[in-house]
Write an enzyme that holds these catalytic residues in place. Structure first.
Site, PDB file in Angstrom:
ATOM      1  N   GLY A  53      10.807 -13.017  -8.154  1.00 41.13           N
ATOM      2  CA  GLY A  53      10.523 -14.200  -8.967  1.00 41.13           C
ATOM      3  C   GLY A  53       9.533 -15.130  -8.278  1.00 41.13           C
ATOM      4  N   LYS A  54       9.754 -15.360  -6.979  1.00 44.82           N
ATOM      5  CA  LYS A  54       8.854 -16.297  -6.272  1.00 44.82           C
ATOM      6  C   LYS A  54       7.509 -15.627  -6.004  1.00 44.82           C
ATOM      7  CE  LYS A  54      12.645 -18.986  -4.556  1.00 44.82           C
ATOM      8  NZ  LYS A  54      13.722 -17.999  -4.798  1.00 44.82           N
ATOM      9  N   GLY A  68      12.793  -8.266   8.370  1.00 46.78           N
ATOM     10  CA  GLY A  68      11.963  -9.462   8.567  1.00 46.78           C
ATOM     11  C   GLY A  68      12.199 -10.136   9.909  1.00 46.78           C
ATOM     12  N   CYS A  70      19.591 -20.456  -1.877  1.00 48.45           N
ATOM     13  CA  CYS A  70      20.256 -20.924  -3.101  1.00 48.45           C
ATOM     14  C   CYS A  70      21.718 -21.232  -2.802  1.00 48.45           C
ATOM     15  CB  CYS A  70      20.071 -19.945  -4.251  1.00 48.45           C
ATOM     16  SG  CYS A  70      20.610 -18.281  -3.903  1.00 48.45           S
TER      17      CYS A  70
HETATM   18  N1  SAM Z   1      12.579 -14.321  -2.984  1.00 51.69           N
HETATM   19  C1  SAM Z   1      13.333 -13.497  -3.893  1.00 51.69           C
HETATM   20  C2  SAM Z   1      12.992 -13.895  -5.302  1.00 51.69           C
HETATM   21  O1  SAM Z   1      12.521 -15.009  -5.548  1.00 51.69           O
HETATM   22  O2  SAM Z   1      13.184 -13.061  -6.195  1.00 51.69           O
HETATM   23  C3  SAM Z   1      14.828 -13.590  -3.618  1.00 51.69           C
HETATM   24  C4  SAM Z   1      15.185 -13.244  -2.200  1.00 51.69           C
HETATM   25  S1  SAM Z   1      16.893 -13.132  -1.902  1.00 51.69           S
HETATM   26  C5  SAM Z   1      17.369 -14.782  -1.857  1.00 51.69           C
HETATM   27  C6  SAM Z   1      16.965 -12.662  -0.235  1.00 51.69           C
HETATM   28  C7  SAM Z   1      16.409 -11.300   0.047  1.00 51.69           C
HETATM   29  O3  SAM Z   1      16.410 -11.108   1.460  1.00 51.69           O
HETATM   30  C8  SAM Z   1      17.203 -10.130  -0.509  1.00 51.69           C
HETATM   31  O4  SAM Z   1      16.420  -9.414  -1.416  1.00 51.69           O
HETATM   32  C9  SAM Z   1      17.531  -9.261   0.706  1.00 51.69           C
HETATM   33  O5  SAM Z   1      17.400  -7.876   0.449  1.00 51.69           O
HETATM   34  C10 SAM Z   1      16.497  -9.731   1.701  1.00 51.69           C
HETATM   35  N2  SAM Z   1      16.848  -9.541   3.121  1.00 51.69           N
HETATM   36  C11 SAM Z   1      18.065  -9.585   3.707  1.00 51.69           C
HETATM   37  N3  SAM Z   1      17.961  -9.376   5.027  1.00 51.69           N
HETATM   38  C12 SAM Z   1      16.645  -9.219   5.290  1.00 51.69           C
HETATM   39  C13 SAM Z   1      15.888  -8.973   6.472  1.00 51.69           C
HETATM   40  N4  SAM Z   1      16.477  -8.857   7.673  1.00 51.69           N
HETATM   41  N5  SAM Z   1      14.551  -8.848   6.367  1.00 51.69           N
HETATM   42  C14 SAM Z   1      13.928  -8.954   5.165  1.00 51.69           C
HETATM   43  N6  SAM Z   1      14.595  -9.175   4.008  1.00 51.69           N
HETATM   44  C15 SAM Z   1      15.927  -9.317   4.079  1.00 51.69           C
END
Ligand code: SAM
Length: 375
Positions: free
Chosen positions: A177-178, A229, A301
């Site tokens: 989305g972002k 990440g 969130c």
């Molecule tokens: N930004 C997205 C959007 O607007 O649709 C939503 C992101 S969601 C809040 C957080 C995301 O972080 C998840 O999709 C998850 O798979 C990812 N995530 C979790 N641990 C992570 C890591 N160590 N490195 C990268 N991404 C990670």
């Protein structure tokens, strides 16, 4: 023996109930008298916004407007208008904001103009109106005309203030989305979108292909990766003009409403407790990935102070101590003043800003904090 029998027959609380108990205990204290109203809103139907897709050939804005929607970004409160409408409003001055910050290095920086991209448009129904949007249909080129998302999720993208020719990293990007909001600006020279989850990255690719024409999805413009990440510092440092760290969190609304894939499930206690450390590692990696002078936007969130301000404070200290990177928090007050007719914001946060759910404007929670790399 008696105990064993009890253990076997006692009804287990579903994760949604465990989440509510946890939030009552923590947010009851953190938000004080605000919590009952926020709680009612979070347990009620949420509101969506329709992010318009500039790449689509279908002009749906007029249709949506005829249904009573408006673009909350172009219908923002202008500064003078707001002064007239709310002469009694008490806003903390920047100096007060600085003084209330725990850490002297975290002084609010308000010296720059907030430029809002004129290309991001997000339509919402009026306050108190919870009409649902229909799903978007593909246009003649197979592209969808709008993307439904929490309208408050657009704010971190606006706050990131992407400008012509910027290179941007979206570190935790799926489902996208972002990313889509950032692409709407049509100013990004190079966008790197990453998400550690392979299945969610697949979803992200699908979203990109449903909304963006192929010619904009070339290797020169866009890179999609599935790295951890937290290890980004081993891949690239001092590179990006803008970095979005939209971190995984307790996703408070989901945790209250859905038992499936709920982080309050007993078997995920360890994962939940490790969240602030994961968020800190991601934010630190994002800070290192930004170039000196570049800006980083941290968002979640959740309403949780530990996952929001607590993470940012620690990241600023560790970036300085371990990497010699100095940061300054950038005030987002201008942004919240502009959008106070659409969202409810938490009052008096010493660091960052937060959209809090409200029955009349049931968006959020979204926390966001912007940092500028000084070195
Ligand atoms: N930004 C997205 C959007 O607007 O649709 C939503 C992101 S969601 C809040 C957080 C995301 O972080 C998840 O999709 C998850 O798979 C990812 N995530 C979790 N641990 C992570 C890591 N160590 N490195 C990268 N991404 C990670």
């Amino acid at each position: 023996r008696v105990k064993e029998k009890w253990a076997a027959t006692r009804a287990k609380l579903p994760p949604t109930r465990l989440a509510l108990q946890h939030f009552d205990a923590t947010y009851g204290v953190q938000l004080g008298p605000l919590w009952p109203s926020v709680r009612v809103a979070m347990l009620s139907e949420r509101k969506y916004g329709a992010l318009l897709n500039n790449f689509s050939y279908d002009a749906v804005q007029a249709d949506l407007q005829a249904q009573g929607c408006r673009d909350f970004i172009s219908n923002r409160v202008e500064e003078e208008e707001e002064e007239e409408a709310q002469p009694h409003l008490e806003q903390k001055s920047e100096v007060e904001a600085q003084e209330s910050s725990n850490d002297v290095s975290m002084k609010m920086f308000d010296g720059q103009q907030m430029n809002l991209s004129p290309n991001i448009k997000c339509l919402v129904f009026p306050r108190g109106d919870v009409t649902r949007f229909k799903s978007a249909r593909p246009d003649t080129h197979g592209l969808l005309s709008y993307y439904l998302m929490d309208a408050a999720s657009v704010l971190p993208c606006l706050a990131l203030d992407v400008q012509e020719g910027h290179s941007v990293l979206d570190l935790c990007a799926a489902p996208g989305g972002k990313t889509l909001s950032l692409l709407q600006t049509q100013t990004i020279r190079f966008l790197c979108v990453n998400d550690m989850s392979v299945s969610r990255t697949r979803r992200l690719r699908k979203v990109l292909h449903s909304y963006v024409p192929k010619q904009f999805l070339t290797d020169e413009n866009l890179r999609v990766t599935s790295f951890d990440g937290t290890k980004w510092g081993e891949i690239e440092t001092n590179t990006f003009d803008r970095v979005l760290v939209d971190a995984p969190c307790t996703t408070d609304r989901h945790s209250l409403m859905e038992d499936d894939n709920n982080i309050f499930n007993k078997i995920r206690v360890g994962e939940r407790r490790r969240l602030p450390q994961l968020q800190l590692d991601l934010l630190l990696a994002g800070i290192q990935a930004a170039c000196p002078g570049g800006e980083i936007l941290y968002s979640t969130c959740t309403l949780s102070q530990n996952q929001n301000q607590g993470v940012v404070e620690q990241a600023v200290c560790l970036a300085r101590e371990n990497h010699g990177i100095h940061l300054q928090a950038v005030s987002l007050r201008p942004l919240i003043r502009m959008f106070r007719n659409t969202f409810h914001f938490a009052p008096d946060l010493h660091l960052g800003e937060m959209v809090i759910p409200h029955l009349a404007a049931n968006f959020g929670p979204i926390y966001m904090c912007k940092l500028k790399r000084l070195s």
